[in-house]
Write a protein that holds these residues in place. Structure first.
Motif, PDB file in Angstrom:
ATOM      1  N   PRO A  73      -0.989  -7.138  11.815  1.00 13.11           N
ATOM      2  CA  PRO A  73      -0.754  -6.092  12.824  1.00 13.11           C
ATOM      3  C   PRO A  73       0.720  -5.664  12.837  1.00 13.11           C
ATOM      4  CG  PRO A  73      -0.975  -8.240  13.872  1.00 13.11           C
ATOM      5  CD  PRO A  73      -1.302  -8.444  12.417  1.00 13.11           C
ATOM      6  N   ILE A  74       0.943  -4.410  13.190  1.00 10.71           N
ATOM      7  CA  ILE A  74       2.313  -3.884  13.295  1.00 10.71           C
ATOM      8  C   ILE A  74       2.841  -4.203  14.690  1.00 10.71           C
ATOM      9  CG2 ILE A  74       3.780  -1.841  13.115  1.00 10.71           C
ATOM     10  CD1 ILE A  74       1.544  -0.523  11.470  1.00 10.71           C
ATOM     11  N   VAL A  75       4.011  -4.846  14.742  1.00  8.32           N
ATOM     12  CA  VAL A  75       4.562  -5.229  16.040  1.00  8.32           C
ATOM     13  C   VAL A  75       5.741  -4.357  16.467  1.00  8.32           C
ATOM     14  CG1 VAL A  75       3.752  -7.603  15.920  1.00  8.32           C
ATOM     15  CG2 VAL A  75       5.990  -7.022  14.976  1.00  8.32           C
ATOM     16  N   SER A  76       6.385  -3.672  15.519  1.00  5.39           N
ATOM     17  CA  SER A  76       7.482  -2.774  15.883  1.00  5.39           C
ATOM     18  C   SER A  76       7.767  -1.813  14.746  1.00  5.39           C
ATOM     19  CB  SER A  76       8.755  -3.552  16.241  1.00  5.39           C
ATOM     20  OG  SER A  76       9.304  -4.180  15.100  1.00  5.39           O
ATOM     21  N   VAL A  77       8.479  -0.739  15.067  1.00  7.54           N
ATOM     22  CA  VAL A  77       8.838   0.261  14.072  1.00  7.54           C
ATOM     23  C   VAL A  77      10.236   0.787  14.356  1.00  7.54           C
ATOM     24  CG1 VAL A  77       7.744   2.099  15.430  1.00  7.54           C
ATOM     25  CG2 VAL A  77       8.189   2.458  12.992  1.00  7.54           C
ATOM     26  N   ASP A  78      10.987   1.010  13.305  1.00  8.75           N
ATOM     27  CA  ASP A  78      12.301   1.648  13.399  1.00  8.75           C
ATOM     28  C   ASP A  78      12.216   2.972  12.653  1.00  8.75           C
ATOM     29  OD1 ASP A  78      14.903   2.488  13.346  1.00  8.75           O
ATOM     30  OD2 ASP A  78      15.715   0.711  12.338  1.00  8.75           O
ATOM     31  N   ASP A  79      12.274   4.077  13.410  1.00 10.69           N
ATOM     32  CA  ASP A  79      12.185   5.401  12.791  1.00 10.69           C
ATOM     33  C   ASP A  79      13.485   6.169  12.974  1.00 10.69           C
ATOM     34  OD1 ASP A  79      12.064   5.784  15.493  1.00 10.69           O
ATOM     35  OD2 ASP A  79      10.243   7.002  15.493  1.00 10.69           O
ATOM     36  N   GLN A 103      -0.483  16.144   3.592  1.00 13.67           N
ATOM     37  CA  GLN A 103      -1.201  16.792   4.680  1.00 13.67           C
ATOM     38  C   GLN A 103      -0.505  16.595   6.027  1.00 13.67           C
ATOM     39  OE1 GLN A 103      -5.141  14.959   3.500  1.00 13.67           O
ATOM     40  NE2 GLN A 103      -5.875  17.041   3.927  1.00 13.67           N
ATOM     41  N   ALA A 104       0.229  15.478   6.148  1.00 17.48           N
ATOM     42  CA  ALA A 104       0.969  15.232   7.386  1.00 17.48           C
ATOM     43  C   ALA A 104       2.114  16.219   7.558  1.00 17.48           C
ATOM     44  CB  ALA A 104       1.503  13.809   7.402  1.00 17.48           C
ATOM     45  N   GLN A 105       2.487  16.909   6.493  1.00 17.05           N
ATOM     46  CA  GLN A 105       3.518  17.944   6.571  1.00 17.05           C
ATOM     47  C   GLN A 105       2.907  19.320   6.848  1.00 17.05           C
ATOM     48  OE1 GLN A 105       6.599  17.466   3.328  1.00 17.05           O
ATOM     49  NE2 GLN A 105       5.196  15.826   2.687  1.00 17.05           N
ATOM     50  N   ASN A 106       1.585  19.316   7.030  1.00 22.10           N
ATOM     51  CA  ASN A 106       0.875  20.576   7.264  1.00 22.10           C
ATOM     52  C   ASN A 106      -0.093  20.427   8.431  1.00 22.10           C
ATOM     53  OD1 ASN A 106       1.602  22.469   4.793  1.00 22.10           O
ATOM     54  ND2 ASN A 106       1.286  20.405   3.968  1.00 22.10           N
ATOM     55  N   SER A 107       0.438  20.136   9.590  1.00 20.44           N
ATOM     56  CA  SER A 107      -0.256  20.134  10.884  1.00 20.44           C
ATOM     57  C   SER A 107      -1.186  18.935  11.105  1.00 20.44           C
ATOM     58  CB  SER A 107      -1.047  21.429  11.103  1.00 20.44           C
ATOM     59  OG  SER A 107      -2.193  21.488  10.262  1.00 20.44           O
ATOM     60  N   HIS A 108      -1.310  18.017  10.141  1.00 21.80           N
ATOM     61  CA  HIS A 108      -2.110  16.815  10.345  1.00 21.80           C
ATOM     62  C   HIS A 108      -1.206  15.653  10.766  1.00 21.80           C
ATOM     63  CE1 HIS A 108      -5.862  18.511   8.744  1.00 21.80           C
ATOM     64  NE2 HIS A 108      -5.091  19.132   7.847  1.00 21.80           N
ATOM     65  N   THR A 109      -1.823  14.581  11.249  1.00 20.04           N
ATOM     66  CA  THR A 109      -1.056  13.414  11.700  1.00 20.04           C
ATOM     67  C   THR A 109      -1.397  12.203  10.856  1.00 20.04           C
ATOM     68  OG1 THR A 109      -0.988  14.199  13.993  1.00 20.04           O
ATOM     69  CG2 THR A 109      -0.568  11.856  13.639  1.00 20.04           C
ATOM     70  N   LEU A 110      -0.358  11.581  10.300  1.00 19.05           N
ATOM     71  CA  LEU A 110      -0.502  10.372   9.510  1.00 19.05           C
ATOM     72  C   LEU A 110      -0.155   9.180  10.406  1.00 19.05           C
ATOM     73  CD1 LEU A 110      -0.816   8.780   6.844  1.00 19.05           C
ATOM     74  CD2 LEU A 110       1.595   9.296   6.376  1.00 19.05           C
ATOM     75  N   THR A 111      -1.121   8.253  10.562  1.00 17.90           N
ATOM     76  CA  THR A 111      -0.908   7.093  11.435  1.00 17.90           C
ATOM     77  C   THR A 111      -0.973   5.816  10.621  1.00 17.90           C
ATOM     78  OG1 THR A 111      -1.938   8.248  13.306  1.00 17.90           O
ATOM     79  CG2 THR A 111      -1.722   5.854  13.471  1.00 17.90           C
ATOM     80  N   PHE A 112       0.100   5.035  10.646  1.00 19.69           N
ATOM     81  CA  PHE A 112       0.105   3.736   9.990  1.00 19.69           C
ATOM     82  C   PHE A 112      -0.560   2.730  10.923  1.00 19.69           C
ATOM     83  CE2 PHE A 112       3.514   6.002   7.847  1.00 19.69           C
ATOM     84  CZ  PHE A 112       3.217   5.729   6.520  1.00 19.69           C
ATOM     85  N   THR A 113      -1.537   1.980  10.402  1.00 17.65           N
ATOM     86  CA  THR A 113      -2.382   1.145  11.258  1.00 17.65           C
ATOM     87  C   THR A 113      -2.133  -0.356  11.118  1.00 17.65           C
ATOM     88  OG1 THR A 113      -4.102   1.191   9.554  1.00 17.65           O
ATOM     89  CG2 THR A 113      -4.224   2.866  11.314  1.00 17.65           C
ATOM     90  N   CYS A 114      -1.905  -0.846   9.889  1.00 17.83           N
ATOM     91  CA  CYS A 114      -1.738  -2.285   9.693  1.00 17.83           C
ATOM     92  C   CYS A 114      -1.260  -2.559   8.278  1.00 17.83           C
ATOM     93  CB  CYS A 114      -3.048  -3.033   9.955  1.00 17.83           C
ATOM     94  SG  CYS A 114      -4.352  -2.687   8.736  1.00 17.83           S
ATOM     95  N   GLY A 115      -1.069  -3.835   7.988  1.00 17.25           N
ATOM     96  CA  GLY A 115      -0.787  -4.279   6.633  1.00 17.25           C
ATOM     97  C   GLY A 115      -1.785  -5.365   6.273  1.00 17.25           C
ATOM     98  N   LYS A 116      -1.851  -5.695   4.990  1.00 15.64           N
ATOM     99  CA  LYS A 116      -2.722  -6.778   4.550  1.00 15.64           C
ATOM    100  C   LYS A 116      -2.026  -7.585   3.471  1.00 15.64           C
ATOM    101  CE  LYS A 116      -7.261  -4.605   5.396  1.00 15.64           C
ATOM    102  NZ  LYS A 116      -8.546  -4.177   4.749  1.00 15.64           N
ATOM    103  N   LEU A 117      -2.347  -8.897   3.443  1.00 12.32           N
ATOM    104  CA  LEU A 117      -1.930  -9.765   2.347  1.00 12.32           C
ATOM    105  C   LEU A 117      -3.174 -10.225   1.602  1.00 12.32           C
ATOM    106  CD1 LEU A 117       0.801 -12.020   4.034  1.00 12.32           C
ATOM    107  CD2 LEU A 117       1.156 -10.044   2.551  1.00 12.32           C
ATOM    108  N   GLY A 118      -3.033 -10.366   0.267  1.00 12.51           N
ATOM    109  CA  GLY A 118      -4.174 -10.799  -0.533  1.00 12.51           C
ATOM    110  C   GLY A 118      -3.736 -11.667  -1.697  1.00 12.51           C
ATOM    111  N   SER A 119      -4.716 -12.149  -2.423  1.00 12.62           N
ATOM    112  CA  SER A 119      -4.440 -13.090  -3.536  1.00 12.62           C
ATOM    113  C   SER A 119      -4.823 -12.505  -4.898  1.00 12.62           C
ATOM    114  CB  SER A 119      -5.200 -14.399  -3.307  1.00 12.62           C
ATOM    115  OG  SER A 119      -6.604 -14.157  -3.218  1.00 12.62           O
ATOM    116  N   GLY A 120      -5.137 -11.224  -4.945  1.00 10.34           N
ATOM    117  CA  GLY A 120      -5.607 -10.623  -6.194  1.00 10.34           C
ATOM    118  C   GLY A 120      -4.547 -10.590  -7.281  1.00 10.34           C
TER     119      GLY A 120
END
Length: 309
Positions: A58-64, A19-36
C-alpha cells in the motif's frame, strides 16, 4: 532490500500517462513485490502484472513537490505474510479514471534479490521509496492507504518539521504570553489606585487574575469589611492578625468577627466618653463591655479598636 534497476514503463503505463495529459486522470494505487525470474524472451512492455506476485504494497505517502517526478513511499511490512519469498520483482500499479488497475512500471533485481521472511519473523525494513518520472501536464492522483496503523520515524520527523514551519504552530503559546503581558499591565494599573482594598476589589471584578487572586485570598483566610463597624483579617500571610473597630454606646459590644485566642481593646477619650474600666469577667473573644462616663445619655458613644489573633 533488493537492488532494483531503473523502472521500465509498460505499454499500458505509457498509454495511461499520455491520456492523463488529455483530460483523463491517472491514479497510482499500489505496488507489488514478487519472486519471478526474467527470461531472455520476456518483453516487460507487455507485462500487465508481475510474473510471480507475492506481496501487495500500500502507498503510505507521496511527495509531488517536483512537477516532473513523484516520490511514492510504500509499506513493506510482512505482518500478514504467510510464506517468505525471494524478492526480485517490483511493480507499480495504476488505473485510468475508473478502469481496472494494471502494471504501470516494472523492475527486476535479478541476482541482487532479497529474502522477505514470513510474519513469524518480523522484518526490520518496513518502507520502500520509489521515484517515478511523470509529466507536469498530466492529471495525476495517488491512492493513499490510511489504514496503516503504525507511525514510522520518518513520519514523526516530517510532522515535526511541518509543525515548526507553520506560522500558527505555537499560536496557543503566544496567546499565553500575551495573557501574561496583559496580566502584568493589569497589576500595574490596579496598584496605582488609591488604596490596597480598592485595588483588590478592582482586580476581583476586572480581570481573570482577579478571580484567581480572590480564591487565593479566601483560601488563606484574608477577609475584610470596610465600614463604620468593620474589620480586616490578614489571614495566614500575616500570622492570623485581626484588626477591628467601631463606635458604640455604653454596654456590651459584639465584635464584627470573633478573635481566636487573644485581643487588646483600646477606647478613645472623646466628648463624655472615657476609657472603660479593666476588662470585666464577662469580656470574651466575641465582645466586651464598654463604659461611657455619661451612660444616661444614649446618644453618647465612644470609639474603640481591637487588635488580636
Amino acid at each position: 532490500m533488493a537492488k532494483f534497476a531503473n523502472l521500465t514503463f509498460t505499454s499500458q503505463g505509457t498509454q495511461m500517462l499520455v491520456q492523463a495529459q488529455n483530460s483523463h486522470t491517472l491514479t497510482f494505487t499500489c505496488g507489488k513485490l514478487g519472486s519471478g525470474v526474467l527470461a531472455d524472451t520476456d518483453d516487460i512492455s507487455k507485462f500487465t502484472d508481475l510474473k510471480s506476485p507475492k506481496m501487495t504494497l500500500p502507498i503510505v505517502s507521496v511527495d509531488d513537490s517536483n512537477e516532473e517526478k513523484l516520490v511514492l513511499t510504500f509499506d513493506t511490512s510482512n505482518t500478514e505474510l504467510e510464506e517468505g519469498f525471494v524478492s526480485r520483482e517490483i511493480g507499480i500499479f495504476a488505473k485510468l479514471d475508473n478502469s481496472s488497475e494494471t502494471l504501470y512500471a516494472y523492475s527486476n533485481a535479478g541476482n541482487n534479490y532479497d529474502y522477505i521472511p514470513s510474519k513469524d519473523t518480523p522484518s526490520d525494513e518496513n518502507r520502500l521509496v520509489v521515484n517515478l518520472v511523470v509529466s507536469s501536464s498530466a492529471n495525476i492522483s495517488v491512492q493513499i492507504d490510511k489504514s496503516i496503523v503504525y507511525t514510522h520515524k520518518s513520519d514523526v520527523e516530517e510532522m515535526i518539521a511541518t509543525h515548526d514551519a507553520s506560522d500558527t504552530a505555537h499560536e496557543t503559546r503566544f496567546k499565553l504570553f500575551e495573557k501574561i503581558a496583559d496580566f502584568g499591565n493589569d497589576i500595574i494599573k490596579k496598584l496605582a489606585l488609591t488604596t490596597a482594598i480598592t485595588a483588590i476589589t478592582a482586580l476581583e471584578t476586572g480581570s481573570w487574575f482577579g478571580q484567581l487572586l480572590k480564591m487565593v485570598l479566601t483560601a488563606s483566610g484574608v477577609k475584610y469589611n470596610i465600614a463604620q463597624n468593620g474589620y480586616v483579617c490578614l489571614g495566614s500571610f500575616f500570622g492570623g492578625l485581626i484588626i477591628q473597630w467601631g463606635t458604640s454606646i455604653h454596654g456590651w459590644v459584639s465584635f464584627p468577627v470573633m478573635f481566636n485566642s487573644y485581643r487588646v481593646i483600646i477606647t478613645n477619650h472623646q466628648g463624655t466618653a472615657s476609657y472603660g474600666s479593666k476588662p470585666r469577667e464577662s469580656d470574651t473573644l466575641g465582645g466586651f463591655t464598654l463604659d461611657v462616663s455619661n451612660n444616661s445619655d444614649i446618644s453618647m458613644d465612644a470609639y474603640w479598636i481591637a487588635i488580636g489573633l
